[in-house]
Scaffold this active site. Structure first.
Site, PDB file in Angstrom:
ATOM      1  N   TYR A 101       0.802-118.624 -36.089  1.00 36.26           N
ATOM      2  CA  TYR A 101       1.473-117.458 -36.641  1.00 36.26           C
ATOM      3  C   TYR A 101       2.299-117.884 -37.855  1.00 36.26           C
ATOM      4  O   TYR A 101       1.887-118.750 -38.613  1.00 36.26           O
ATOM      5  CB  TYR A 101       2.294-116.732 -35.559  1.00 36.26           C
ATOM      6  CG  TYR A 101       2.558-115.320 -35.978  1.00 36.26           C
ATOM      7  CD1 TYR A 101       1.495-114.434 -36.149  1.00 36.26           C
ATOM      8  CD2 TYR A 101       3.831-114.861 -36.261  1.00 36.26           C
ATOM      9  CE1 TYR A 101       1.699-113.139 -36.596  1.00 36.26           C
ATOM     10  CE2 TYR A 101       4.052-113.570 -36.696  1.00 36.26           C
ATOM     11  CZ  TYR A 101       2.975-112.719 -36.864  1.00 36.26           C
ATOM     12  OH  TYR A 101       3.185-111.438 -37.310  1.00 36.26           O
ATOM     13  N   ARG A 153       0.960-104.610 -46.100  1.00 40.19           N
ATOM     14  CA  ARG A 153       2.213-105.326 -46.305  1.00 40.19           C
ATOM     15  C   ARG A 153       2.259-106.517 -45.350  1.00 40.19           C
ATOM     16  O   ARG A 153       2.909-106.480 -44.317  1.00 40.19           O
ATOM     17  CB  ARG A 153       3.421-104.409 -46.071  1.00 40.19           C
ATOM     18  CG  ARG A 153       4.738-105.013 -46.538  1.00 40.19           C
ATOM     19  CD  ARG A 153       5.915-104.444 -45.791  1.00 40.19           C
ATOM     20  NE  ARG A 153       5.887-104.768 -44.375  1.00 40.19           N
ATOM     21  CZ  ARG A 153       6.317-105.909 -43.859  1.00 40.19           C
ATOM     22  NH1 ARG A 153       6.783-106.880 -44.640  1.00 40.19           N
ATOM     23  NH2 ARG A 153       6.257-106.133 -42.553  1.00 40.19           N
ATOM     24  N   LYS A 171      -0.880-112.077 -33.424  1.00 38.71           N
ATOM     25  CA  LYS A 171       0.082-111.414 -32.544  1.00 38.71           C
ATOM     26  C   LYS A 171      -0.459-111.303 -31.120  1.00 38.71           C
ATOM     27  O   LYS A 171       0.259-111.542 -30.141  1.00 38.71           O
ATOM     28  CB  LYS A 171       0.422-110.020 -33.089  1.00 38.71           C
ATOM     29  CG  LYS A 171       1.480-110.014 -34.194  1.00 38.71           C
ATOM     30  CD  LYS A 171       2.856-110.312 -33.614  1.00 38.71           C
ATOM     31  CE  LYS A 171       3.922-110.487 -34.688  1.00 38.71           C
ATOM     32  NZ  LYS A 171       4.351-109.251 -35.312  1.00 38.71           N
ATOM     33  N   GLU A 242       1.440-102.731 -37.029  1.00 40.62           N
ATOM     34  CA  GLU A 242       1.784-104.032 -37.603  1.00 40.62           C
ATOM     35  C   GLU A 242       1.543-104.053 -39.115  1.00 40.62           C
ATOM     36  O   GLU A 242       0.451-103.722 -39.587  1.00 40.62           O
ATOM     37  CB  GLU A 242       0.930-105.122 -36.944  1.00 40.62           C
ATOM     38  CG  GLU A 242       1.275-106.525 -37.349  1.00 40.62           C
ATOM     39  CD  GLU A 242       2.610-106.993 -36.791  1.00 40.62           C
ATOM     40  OE1 GLU A 242       3.256-107.821 -37.439  1.00 40.62           O
ATOM     41  OE2 GLU A 242       2.993-106.534 -35.691  1.00 40.62           O
ATOM     42  N   ASP A 243       2.574-104.425 -39.869  1.00 38.32           N
ATOM     43  CA  ASP A 243       2.462-104.682 -41.307  1.00 38.32           C
ATOM     44  C   ASP A 243       1.920-103.501 -42.106  1.00 38.32           C
ATOM     45  O   ASP A 243       1.077-103.665 -42.995  1.00 38.32           O
ATOM     46  CB  ASP A 243       1.615-105.933 -41.558  1.00 38.32           C
ATOM     47  CG  ASP A 243       2.387-107.204 -41.229  1.00 38.32           C
ATOM     48  OD1 ASP A 243       3.625-107.138 -41.157  1.00 38.32           O
ATOM     49  OD2 ASP A 243       1.767-108.251 -41.032  1.00 38.32           O
ATOM     50  N   ASP A 266       7.359-104.407 -36.914  1.00 38.66           N
ATOM     51  CA  ASP A 266       8.128-104.770 -38.103  1.00 38.66           C
ATOM     52  C   ASP A 266       9.447-104.002 -38.173  1.00 38.66           C
ATOM     53  O   ASP A 266      10.410-104.491 -38.763  1.00 38.66           O
ATOM     54  CB  ASP A 266       7.307-104.497 -39.369  1.00 38.66           C
ATOM     55  CG  ASP A 266       5.988-105.220 -39.344  1.00 38.66           C
ATOM     56  OD1 ASP A 266       5.980-106.453 -39.371  1.00 38.66           O
ATOM     57  OD2 ASP A 266       4.941-104.542 -39.256  1.00 38.66           O
ATOM     58  N   ASN A 413      10.080-114.085 -44.798  1.00 39.37           N
ATOM     59  CA  ASN A 413       9.072-115.122 -44.665  1.00 39.37           C
ATOM     60  C   ASN A 413       7.829-114.718 -45.442  1.00 39.37           C
ATOM     61  O   ASN A 413       7.693-113.563 -45.832  1.00 39.37           O
ATOM     62  CB  ASN A 413       8.758-115.403 -43.178  1.00 39.37           C
ATOM     63  CG  ASN A 413       8.348-114.165 -42.403  1.00 39.37           C
ATOM     64  OD1 ASN A 413       7.594-113.336 -42.886  1.00 39.37           O
ATOM     65  ND2 ASN A 413       8.855-114.040 -41.194  1.00 39.37           N
TER      66      ASN A 413
END
Length: 560
Positions: A101, A153, A171, A242-243, A266, A413
């Protein structure tokens, strides 16, 4: 651990069995199994135990010269033998977490098309939307946890198109390795709505839909088609968003959070672990959360999600919501958010300061983070900007002047995007700062003392949240359930008993912490009327029964 059947009956034999990652045991097939399943000659003669396989696999992993090659090796192992993959990960989680990850998964997402080897998960492209229900129907397994992204993203890397599938796979690997969710009951899904990444559009090897991203009307209609098809196929599955980009993430969560069991990692997962870490830091520093002031650099969905979680913590300690919001300062590229600023999104409006309060903090321009640190004297600054170096020496030193134990969380990150390096923060504050980061960092040595750096990683929240939801049969994810996870994680902080210890538990205790979080989430789901009631001991039993472990089961040919 859940006691699965000791014997698995399969209709596969020979090479087909070896090519099934969920059933393959490789060199661990016994002589009896090799005879019954027609495997003689397809495997080396030596029969290994799972432990022996793990030692051999770890040696192969260790000799890979770069992190991305280590990542590729582990992904290949996952595609070949999932039991061995998870057994290896559990034995070396601290070392391998950054490989499977953050941060290495970011590189894998950028190179997804070049590294693609074997299919995993489900790809639903916009131009194939009319086949969506049949796509889900063709996936025969009983799915309980889904991680879905549109790849717009990814971490701090932006639009990676179809490469976002790497995040979903990573994940779900952690759901299984840490939360004990059986891997055959998880599914990564990529909604391919195009990409605005010019490099991908020009790349002849790009495997996604080579098209600019669709407009909002088409986009929301497409996502709704997916949600309705998902509810029809797996009505009780937990869906993790997610994202997704800031302009889609919050609207999607607000639209669907009461329609199915879902959450956005997120927004809510990041908020949970960051708030728990802040709560631990405040207690370690001798402060109460309701007395603190917190400044954010980055007012997107992640930053505002963390802020809203902190507001709920403050309200839970006796403040009114209005009082709590005056203690939150959201700084973005246009400066500190205030009520006379144009262009704010609805979720940002709720966190805006009154202009009259902050008008004198600058010389007529926008109010910067340094202005906020100077005038509001926040106890903590939290970076979710995705921009490197913005926690400057001047800002950090001002924090240290204002507080004996300044709380500084550069959470962006991967490492290339971090707001400040922990080494700099420790030196600038003479070792007094309480630090958590989004990416992993080695301990900092300062004046002969080693300062461990906590990684504010969502792994501390989402596996336990998922396990608690599945064990309780919760039909929705409530704010109270997230609050319960936050409080449980905060009380697990080593810093509460040892001031200079990590703000978050060591990875060697992550499975124990995850189980505690699962129980608190499940109990809260019952209190909220979202799960059938049972006593605490029964819920503990359900959680244990739910937890899959990577061990080999005896295998036989199914006979009709």
């Amino acid at each position: 651990m859940r006691d699965y059947d000791n014997i698995i009956h399969t209709g596969l034999t020979g090479r087909l069995l070896l090519e099934n990652s969920l059933l393959n045991k490789g060199t661990a097939f016994s002589m009896e199994e090799r005879s019954e399943l027609e495997l003689h000659g397809l495997l080396p003669p030596k029969i290994e135990s799972l432990e022996e396989q793990c030692r051999r696999a770890y040696k192969a992993f260790s000799v890979k010269p770069t992190p991305i090659l280590k990542h590729i090796y582990l992904r290949s192992l996952q595609d070949t033998n999932e039991t061995l993959f998870y057994a290896l990960i559990q034995r070396h989680l601290q070392e391998m977490l950054s490989i499977i990850y953050t941060p290495v998964v970011g590189q894998a997402c950028q190179r997804f098309s070049d590294l693609y080897r074997r299919p995993r998960g489900l790809y639903i492209a916009y131009q194939e939307r009319d086949r969506m229900r049949s796509m889900l129907a063709n996936f025969k397994r009983n799915i309980e946890v889904i991680v879905v992204t549109d790849g717009e993203r990814i971490l701090g890397l932006g639009d990676q198109g179809i490469g976002g599938m790497g995040i979903c796979i990573g994940k779900l690997s952690l759901y299984s390795a840490v939360g004990g969710i059986a891997p055959n009951q998880t599914l990564p899904i990529l909604l391919d709505t195009g990409t605005n990444n010019e490099n991908l559009l020009k790349d002849p090897n790009y495997l996604g839909w080579r098209h600019e991203r669709i407009g909002d009307d088409e986009y929301y209609a497409f996502v709704d088609m997916f949600i309705q098809a998902l509810k029809h196929r797996w009505p009780n599955a937990l869906l993790q968003f997610e994202d997704f980009a800031i302009n889609h993430a919050t609207p999607l969560l607000e639209k669907y959070h009461n329609e199915l069991c879902c959450f956005n990692d997120d927004i809510q997962g990041t908020a949970g672990v960051a708030a728990a870490t802040l709560l631990a830091a405040s207690k370690s520093g001798g402060k109460s959360i309701e007395d603190m002031r917190v400044a954010f650099l980055g007012a997107g969905s992640a930053g505002c999600g963390i802020a809203e979680q902190i507001v709920r913590l403050m309200v839970g300690k006796g403040l009114s919501e209005e009082q709590a919001r005056t203690r939150i300062f959201m700084v973005d590229r246009d400066g500190l958010a205030h009520n006379q600023m144009t262009g704010l999104r609805p979720f940002q409006h709720k966190l805006a300061q009154t202009y009259n309060r902050i008008a004198s903090w600058s010389d007529g321009g926008s109010v910067t983070l340094e202005d906020v640190v100077t005038h509001a004297k926040p106890d903590a600054i939290i970076g979710v900007s995705g921009q490197p170096g913005l926690f400057t020496r001047s800002i950090v030193k001002k924090m240290a002047e204002n507080h004996e134990r300044p709380i500084i969380f550069p959470l962006s990150n991967p490492i290339s995007q971090v707001e400040a390096l922990p080494d700099d923060i420790i030196h600038w504050t003479k070792g007094r700062a309480l630090i958590a980061t989004g990416s992993p960092f080695e301990p900092v040595l300062y004046q002969g003392q080693s300062y461990p750096i906590a990684q504010c990683n969502n792994i501390y929240i989402f596996p336990g949240l998922g396990l608690g939801i599945l064990a309780s049969g919760a039909t929705r994810v409530s704010d109270n359930m997230l609050d319960a996870a936050v409080q449980t994680l905060a009380t697990s902080s080593p810093a509460l008993t040892t001031p200079d210890a990590l703000l978050l538990p060591s990875m060697k205790h992550i499975q124990q912490v995850t189980t505690h979080i699962a129980l608190s989430v499940a109990v809260q789901a019952q209190k909220d009327g979202l799960a059938d009631p049972c006593d605490r001991s029964e819920m503990e039993h359900r959680i244990r029964e739910r937890q899959w472990s990577p061990v080999y089961r005896r295998m036989r040919m199914a006979h009709s």
